[in-house]
Write an enzyme that holds these catalytic residues in place. Structure first.
Site, short mmCIF file in Angstrom:
data_model
loop_
_atom_site.label_atom_id
_atom_site.label_comp_id
_atom_site.label_asym_id
_atom_site.label_seq_id
_atom_site.Cartn_x
_atom_site.Cartn_y
_atom_site.Cartn_z
N GLU A 113 32.41 7.45 53.29
CA GLU A 113 31.06 7.06 52.25
C GLU A 113 31.24 5.60 51.83
OE1 GLU A 113 28.47 7.61 51.01
OE2 GLU A 113 28.13 9.39 50.31
N ASP A 144 29.60 7.62 43.40
CA ASP A 144 29.09 7.14 42.17
C ASP A 144 29.04 8.60 41.15
OD1 ASP A 144 27.46 5.80 40.19
OD2 ASP A 144 25.60 6.49 41.10
N PHE A 199 25.18 -2.34 39.65
CA PHE A 199 24.71 -1.67 41.06
C PHE A 199 25.32 -2.57 42.24
CE2 PHE A 199 21.75 -0.44 44.25
CZ PHE A 199 21.92 0.90 44.04
P1 IMP Z 1 26.53 10.13 44.10
O1 IMP Z 1 25.90 11.33 44.63
O2 IMP Z 1 26.06 9.77 42.72
O3 IMP Z 1 28.03 9.90 44.30
O4 IMP Z 1 26.01 8.63 44.82
C1 IMP Z 1 26.30 8.36 46.12
C2 IMP Z 1 25.12 7.80 46.90
O5 IMP Z 1 24.10 6.86 45.93
C3 IMP Z 1 25.66 6.70 47.63
O6 IMP Z 1 26.40 7.22 48.88
C4 IMP Z 1 24.75 5.54 47.72
O7 IMP Z 1 24.22 5.70 48.69
C5 IMP Z 1 24.16 5.67 46.48
N1 IMP Z 1 24.67 4.71 45.38
C6 IMP Z 1 25.35 4.95 44.29
N2 IMP Z 1 25.71 3.67 43.64
C7 IMP Z 1 25.25 2.70 44.34
C8 IMP Z 1 25.56 1.38 44.26
O8 IMP Z 1 25.85 0.86 43.21
N3 IMP Z 1 24.91 0.60 45.32
C9 IMP Z 1 24.22 1.11 46.28
N4 IMP Z 1 24.21 2.53 46.56
C10 IMP Z 1 24.62 3.26 45.60
#
Ligand code: IMP
Ligand code: MG
Length: 174
Positions: free
Chosen positions: A95, A99, A148
């Site tokens: 990955e 996040d 971000f």
């Molecule tokens: P999660 O499901 O909240 O863990 O988010 C995962 C996905 O959200 C990652 O694989 C990214 O594609 C996107 N994402 C989360 N935070 C960021 C960031 O700071 N920059 C770019 N993409 C992000």
């Protein structure tokens, strides 16, 4: 949207090489299936596999996460599935960033039902302050604050993936 450099290309390269060496040492003489999650992890995965000195196969997962641009909803849909079975294989899910943890938690659960010999997670970045579902990251590049991040494969509205370093999107003008 202005950006501010956060982690430079040399620092990324050194860390990715370390992760590749760690993976190589953890699977002596074994074959691996490396599964990058598209699109954000493509650059990390491309560099990581060059530091894995094992028999490596690559297969991709495409996912769509419902929600707005900067927020994950936790509802994840697989838009491109693996092209080969992972039953009995050693698998590393790759990955770009963990996040909330919702995406990796879903994908881990999904891949685990396919009976791989083992399943681990590599992530370039982790934002622990945003955790909603704790996930185990076996190979982690860097921990970041709640900002971000773009560059080195990561996008904001599909932009900035081509930056060779990691940057933070800022709200400042100019
Ligand atoms: P999660 O499901 O909240 O863990 O988010 C995962 C996905 O959200 C990652 O694989 C990214 O594609 C996107 N994402 C989360 N935070 C960021 C960031 O700071 N920059 C770019 N993409 C992000
Ligand atoms: Mg993304």
């Amino acid at each position: 949207m202005p950006t501010k450099p956060l982690i430079d290309a040399g620092t990324i390269a050194r860390r990715v090489a370390e992760l590749g060496r760690a993976i190589t040492e953890d699977y002596p003489g074994q074959a691996l299936v490396v599964v990058p999650v598209l699109k954000g992890s493509y650059m990390f995965a491309a560099d990581l596999v060059r530091h894995i000195d094992l028999d490596v196969a690559i297969d991709f997962l495409g996912v769509r996460s419902y929600g707005n641009q900067q927020e994950s909803s936790g509802v994840v849909q697989i838009t491109t599935d693996l092209s080969h079975s992972i039953e009995g294989k050693h698998v590393i899910l790759v990955e770009d960033i963990v996040d909330t943890g919702l995406t990796v938690a879903y994908l881990h659960q999904n891949l685990a039902t396919r009976q791989p010999a083992s399943l681990k997670v590599a992530s370039l970045l982790h934002k622990p302050s945003r955790t909603r579902v704790p996930v185990r990251i076996d190979y982690l590049g860097f921990t970041v604050d709640d900002v971000f991040i773009v560059g080195y494969g990561l996008d904001f509205a599909q932009k900035f993936r081509n930056l060779p370093y990691l940057a933070v999107v800022t709200d400042d003008e100019a």
